[in-house]
Motif scaffolding. Structure first.
Motif, short mmCIF file in Angstrom:
data_model
loop_
_atom_site.label_atom_id
_atom_site.label_comp_id
_atom_site.label_asym_id
_atom_site.label_seq_id
_atom_site.Cartn_x
_atom_site.Cartn_y
_atom_site.Cartn_z
N LEU A 87 0.83 -1.21 0.00
CA LEU A 87 0.00 0.00 0.00
C LEU A 87 0.86 1.25 0.00
O LEU A 87 0.51 2.27 -0.64
CB LEU A 87 -0.93 -0.01 1.21
N VAL A 88 1.98 1.23 0.72
CA VAL A 88 2.90 2.38 0.71
C VAL A 88 3.43 2.61 -0.69
O VAL A 88 3.50 3.76 -1.18
CB VAL A 88 4.05 2.15 1.71
N THR A 89 3.81 1.54 -1.38
CA THR A 89 4.31 1.67 -2.75
C THR A 89 3.24 2.24 -3.67
O THR A 89 3.51 3.12 -4.49
CB THR A 89 4.77 0.30 -3.28
N ALA A 90 2.01 1.74 -3.54
CA ALA A 90 0.91 2.27 -4.36
C ALA A 90 0.68 3.74 -4.08
O ALA A 90 0.41 4.53 -5.00
CB ALA A 90 -0.36 1.46 -4.09
N ALA A 91 0.78 4.15 -2.81
CA ALA A 91 0.57 5.55 -2.47
C ALA A 91 1.69 6.43 -3.00
O ALA A 91 1.46 7.59 -3.36
CB ALA A 91 0.46 5.70 -0.95
N LEU A 92 2.91 5.89 -3.07
CA LEU A 92 4.02 6.66 -3.63
C LEU A 92 3.88 6.84 -5.13
O LEU A 92 4.33 7.86 -5.69
CB LEU A 92 5.35 5.96 -3.32
N LEU A 93 3.26 5.89 -5.80
CA LEU A 93 3.18 5.91 -7.26
C LEU A 93 1.95 6.63 -7.78
O LEU A 93 1.85 6.88 -8.98
CB LEU A 93 3.20 4.48 -7.81
N PRO A 107 7.66 5.08 -12.10
CA PRO A 107 8.33 4.43 -10.97
C PRO A 107 9.80 4.82 -10.84
O PRO A 107 10.31 4.98 -9.73
CB PRO A 107 8.18 2.94 -11.28
N GLY A 108 10.49 4.98 -11.98
CA GLY A 108 11.89 5.39 -11.92
C GLY A 108 12.05 6.78 -11.33
O GLY A 108 13.00 7.04 -10.58
N GLU A 109 11.13 7.70 -11.65
CA GLU A 109 11.19 9.04 -11.09
C GLU A 109 10.98 9.02 -9.58
O GLU A 109 11.62 9.77 -8.83
CB GLU A 109 10.15 9.94 -11.76
N VAL A 110 10.07 8.17 -9.12
CA VAL A 110 9.81 8.06 -7.69
C VAL A 110 11.04 7.52 -6.97
O VAL A 110 11.43 8.03 -5.90
CB VAL A 110 8.58 7.17 -7.42
N LEU A 111 11.68 6.49 -7.53
CA LEU A 111 12.87 5.93 -6.92
C LEU A 111 14.00 6.96 -6.88
O LEU A 111 14.71 7.08 -5.87
CB LEU A 111 13.33 4.69 -7.68
N SER A 112 14.17 7.71 -7.94
CA SER A 112 15.21 8.75 -7.97
C SER A 112 14.92 9.84 -6.94
O SER A 112 15.83 10.35 -6.29
CB SER A 112 15.30 9.37 -9.37
N SER A 136 14.46 19.22 -7.87
CA SER A 136 13.68 18.60 -8.93
C SER A 136 12.21 18.55 -8.55
O SER A 136 11.86 18.38 -7.37
CB SER A 136 14.20 17.19 -9.21
N PRO A 137 11.31 18.69 -9.54
CA PRO A 137 9.87 18.61 -9.24
C PRO A 137 9.46 17.28 -8.63
O PRO A 137 8.62 17.22 -7.74
CB PRO A 137 9.22 18.82 -10.61
N ALA A 138 10.05 16.17 -9.12
CA ALA A 138 9.69 14.85 -8.60
C ALA A 138 10.05 14.74 -7.12
O ALA A 138 9.27 14.21 -6.31
CB ALA A 138 10.39 13.76 -9.40
N ALA A 139 11.23 15.22 -6.74
CA ALA A 139 11.63 15.15 -5.33
C ALA A 139 10.71 15.99 -4.46
O ALA A 139 10.36 15.60 -3.34
CB ALA A 139 13.08 15.62 -5.18
N PHE A 140 10.30 17.14 -4.97
CA PHE A 140 9.39 17.99 -4.20
C PHE A 140 8.05 17.29 -3.98
O PHE A 140 7.50 17.30 -2.87
CB PHE A 140 9.19 19.32 -4.94
#
Length: 349
Positions: free
Chosen positions: A28-34, A42-47, A57-61
């Motif tokens: 569920l945590v992974t789904a909420a992150l994505l 998914p690669g942007e979330v991992l980065s 970066s916008p993704a990190a924010f």
């Protein structure tokens, strides 16, 4: 209840159900992150997770300033409300007890209303300003504790679970009336702030303020684990608990303080979240088929976090108006559970 506590249980079944709850959390945590209003690969979330929260970066924010705090608050809120509901159901010997139905949320809402409608979220005193978040948290806690002590006093006078439940509902109506009066005389900005707060949301705590909510909640949840044996004794009756050496008044006071703090803190930061505290303890009892609080308390925390994360995902369903209100989602989860309990188990007042 005594038979459930004292009878031998299948340790294999217990481990399997407990492991299922733990395995569901990272999914569920992974789904909420994505998921979210902004689509990230998914690669942007991992980065973004590998970067620092201050990365430009916008993704990190998005990940660090929005999704991570929401996930943390959902986990803490679900664990808090579920544990508080479990404790209240035991202390009041009432299967329908929870912070929302017995008026505790209304007390916390009144405290928050006094801040948001009358004080604008901040208090100027001696040239300094107390942050609106801190003041709202303190006011909600005092309001919730006031209702808890009223219910504790009524529990020694009223006989029967239904009478106490009705008293809690009446307290809720009274406090709702006071809140309506505050809304009537408040400014439009104050009313708007309180309405938005009342819709419920897991995004009310920025990353920098997260420890202010997480630390007292985690300490209270940890302390609650030490009440497991006294709560088990109360299930067998007050006289039995007294014969085992427990001071029933002290156990009730500590349990109410813990439940009040958990409900108040969560209501302050998330708004009045209903049904999680009522439904999850029953879900846990059905899954484990136990009444031992040494198991039920940590299991309620885990499954409460799972249910809250699932509710968070439901609020992110695609729509033109953005995220759905949390207050509209949690009844969809809790009401079917309550109806199932009422029809299958035949609860009586």
């Amino acid at each position: 209840m005594a038979k459930d506590i004292l009878s031998p249980t299948s340790s294999r079944r217990t481990r399997m159900v407990f492991a299922a709850g733990l395995l569901l959390l990272p999914l569920l945590v992974t789904a909420a992150l994505l998921t979210g209003s902004m689509r990230l690969a998914p690669g942007e979330v991992l980065s973004a997770l590998a970067a620092t929260p201050s990365d430009g970066s916008p993704a990190a924010f998005i990940v660090w300033q929005s999704r991570v705090p929401q996930i943390a608050v959902a986990l803490l809120a679900g664990a808090s409300l579920s544990a508080a509901g479990l404790v209240m159901q035991t202390l009041f010997a009432n299967p329908l007890a929870d912070p929302s139905l017995l008026g505790v949320n209304s007390g916390a809402s009144l405290g928050a209303a006094l801040v948001l409608l009358c004080g604008g979220g901040a208090l100027i005193s001696g040239g300094g300003m107390i942050a609106g978040f801190t003041l709202t948290l303190a006011a909600a806690f005092l309001g919730a504790m006031a209702v808890m002590f009223v219910l504790l006093a009524l529990s020694s006078v009223l006989r029967g679970n239904m009478a106490l439940l009705i008293a809690g509902v009446m307290v809720s109506f009274l406090l709702s009336g006071i809140i309506s009066l505050l809304n009537f005389y408040a400014t439009s900005q104050g009313v708007r702030s309180f309405v938005i707060w009342g819709l419920g949301d897991f995004s009310g705590v920025p990353l920098g303020n997260l420890p202010l909510y997480a630390v007292p909640v985690l300490l209270t949840l940890f302390a609650l684990l030490f009440l497991a044996k006294p709560l088990n004794a109360l299930l067998l009756g007050t006289e039995y608990a007294h014969n085992l050496g427990y001071c029933v008044r002290t156990v009730r006071t500590l349990g109410l303080l813990a439940a009040g703090l958990l409900a108040a803190a969560t209501t302050a930061v998330c708004g009045p979240v209903s049904f999680i505290g009522l439904a999850v303890p029953h879900i846990v009892r059905l899954l484990y088929r136990r009444a031992d609080h040494r198991l039920l308390i940590p299991a309620s925390m885990i499954w409460g976090g799972n249910v809250a994360l699932f509710a968070l995902l439901l609020t992110r369903l695609p729509g033109e108006r953005g995220a759905l209100p949390l207050a509209a989602v949690t009844p969809l989860i809790g009401v079917p559970v309550v109806f199932y309990i009422l029809t299958k188990r035949g609860l009586r007042g």
